[in-house]
Design an enzyme around this catalytic site. Structure first.
Site, short mmCIF file in Angstrom:
data_model
loop_
_atom_site.label_atom_id
_atom_site.label_comp_id
_atom_site.label_asym_id
_atom_site.label_seq_id
_atom_site.Cartn_x
_atom_site.Cartn_y
_atom_site.Cartn_z
N HIS A 101 2.51 6.88 -1.01
CA HIS A 101 3.12 7.73 0.01
C HIS A 101 4.33 8.37 -0.67
CE1 HIS A 101 1.42 4.32 2.33
NE2 HIS A 101 1.19 5.20 3.29
N ASP A 104 7.24 6.12 -0.95
CA ASP A 104 7.12 4.91 -1.78
C ASP A 104 7.75 5.17 -3.14
OD1 ASP A 104 5.42 3.96 0.20
OD2 ASP A 104 3.59 4.41 -0.93
C1 XUL Z 1 -1.92 1.18 7.12
C2 XUL Z 1 -2.63 1.72 5.95
C3 XUL Z 1 -1.89 2.74 5.15
C4 XUL Z 1 -2.76 3.83 4.62
C5 XUL Z 1 -1.99 4.92 3.93
O1 XUL Z 1 -2.64 0.24 7.82
O2 XUL Z 1 -3.72 1.33 5.65
O3 XUL Z 1 -1.21 2.10 4.13
O4 XUL Z 1 -3.70 3.34 3.74
O5 XUL Z 1 -1.04 5.50 4.74
#
Ligand code: XUL
Ligand code: CO
Length: 439
Positions: A101, A104
């Site tokens: 993300h 992150d």
């Molecule tokens: C949350 C989840 C996230 C997604 C990316 O449950 O799985 O980490 O994979 O936003």
């Protein structure tokens, strides 16, 4: 930052009899399974957030994991130290992809402009490290759920300013994903859902969600981002009802809003089980609809009703997942991303390696079993035989659209008796176990 994972060398394949916790027992990257190597089939990826950001905090207690890179205090220096450690970890593990993300990899600034500046600085470092190590970006995404501004959601917020802010964040995340050669871009619906219908205009929220995704598609075209767009279904958590409930719900949504040609699914095992489905069900449903894009590889706990995001070690589940993936002709631009975290009590640095090795071996073994199972054709033969009544006679006429209710009534009136045969479930389960034990 100097070497962080001291005492750990490149993880090697030592074969099934090895008892070395820091070695692969089944994942042998260059070993051929059918016409592809294990590495080509499996396309493993490390999830930045779980492996490098998480500290083991839960609602009842603080972090337990004191990582060397977290000892750096200035925000950008911290992000850089963490990224260098991340590439050291991935190189030693031999994983060729990662996912992140935006927030992150770089800190959130005081303003959007400052956050973007931080991100640019880290992306420059990521580019260098990717070039140096050959590690690639499986997918990027934007974190539209952590900051308090997203309290009511992002694209489905009641607040238009929040919609705008989220759009700006995704715009930047798309640019960055493109710059790093990301092969996909993921939308997991963070807080896109509701807590109570008493305060919710669901109709407007869903329309806005679709508007948001159309804007993303348009912008990707404008900047020439050609990666695959993925939606990651999840039925609940953090909201009590997430709009991207499961594959079937998302498909209906995409089709209603003319978005289906642009999106495939990123299927997560623990999200499937939260929706009351098996992992295999979600993969299967996506596959038969041509939208199996990528996988978040993890597992839940049978007795807990939340997203525990554990390392996937259940061979039954990895085998059936690989069975669906092989039947899909592979994951194409997708991969197996370990959206999984070591337990709060597994706080030593080596646990990060051991957890990933366990997951990689479980999928490698699942791949070997699924390949043998498919080669044998045993399940396919039994299924074909089970539906044979649709290959000729009245069944063939039904399939070819040659008969309607009137013709079928005439046929049924002439029927003397109906003969059904066994569904053979236990026999099929025993066949599966045979290959699980003998691969
Ligand atoms: C949350 C989840 C996230 C997604 C990316 O449950 O799985 O980490 O994979 O936003
Ligand atoms: Co996920």
């Amino acid at each position: 930052m100097s070497e962080v994972f001291k005492g750990v060398n490149k993880i090697e394949y030592e074969g099934r009899t090895s008892r070395n916790p820091l070695a692969f027992k089944h994942y042998n990257p260059q070993e051929l399974v059918g016409d592809k190597t294990m590495e080509e089939h499996l396309r493993f990826s490390v999830a930045y957030w779980h492996t490098f950001n998480a500290v083991g905090a839960d609602p009842f207690g603080a972090g337990t994991m004191f990582r060397p890179w977290d000892q750096v205090s200035d925000p950008l220096g911290h992000a850089k130290a963490r990224m260098e450690a991340a590439f050291e970890f991935m190189s030693k593990l031999g994983v060729k992809y990662f996912c992140f993300h935006d927030r992150d990899i770089a800190p959130e600034g005081a303003t959007l402009a400052e956050s973007n500046k931080y991100l640019d600085a880290i992306v420059d470092l990521a580019k260098d490290l990717m070039k140096e190590t050959g590690i690639k970006l499986l997918w990027g995404t934007a974190n539209l759920f952590n900051h308090p501004r997203y309290v009511h959601g992002a694209a489905t917020s009641n607040n238009a300013d929040v919609f705008a802010y989220a759009a700006a964040q995704v715009k930047k995340a798309l640019e960055v994903t493109k710059e790093l050669g990301g092969e996909n871009y993921v939308f997991w619906g963070g807080r896109e859902g509701y807590e109570t219908l008493l305060n919710t205009n669901m109709s407007l929220e869903l329309d806005n969600f679709a508007r948001f995704l159309h804007m993303a598609v348009d912008y990707a075209k404008e900047i020439g981002f050609t990666g695959q767009f993925l939606i990651e279904p999840k039925p609940k958590e953090p909201t009590k009802h997430q709009y991207d409930f499961d594959v079937a719900t998302v498909l209906g949504f995409l089709r209603k809003y003319d978005l289906d040609q642009y999106f495939k699914m990123n299927i997560e095992a623990n999200h499937a089980t939260l929706a009351g489905h098996t992992f295999q069900h979600e993969l299967h449903y996506a596959r038969i609809n041509g939208v199996l894009g990528s996988v978040d590889a993890n597992q839940g706990d049978m007795l807990l009703g939340w997203d525990t995001d554990q390392m996937p070690t259940d061979l039954y589940s990895t085998t059936l997942a690989m069975y669906e993936i092989l039947k899909n002709g592979g994951l194409h631009s997708g991969g197996l991303n370990f959206d999984a975290k070591v337990r709060r009590a597994s706080f030593e640095l080596n646990d990060l390696f051991i957890g990933h090795i366990a997951g990689m071996d479980a999928f490698a073994y699942g791949l070997k079993v699924a390949h043998k199972l498919l080669e044998s054709g045993e399940l396919e033969d039994i299924i074909a035989e089970r539906y044979a009544s649709f290959n000729s006679g009245i069944g063939e006429q039904i399939v070819q659209g040659k008969v309607g209710f009137k013709e079928l009534e005439a046929y049924a009136l002439e029927l003397k008796e109906i003969n059904n045969t066994s569904g053979r479930q236990e026999e099929l389960e025993a066949i599966l176990n045979h290959y699980l034990i003998n691969s």
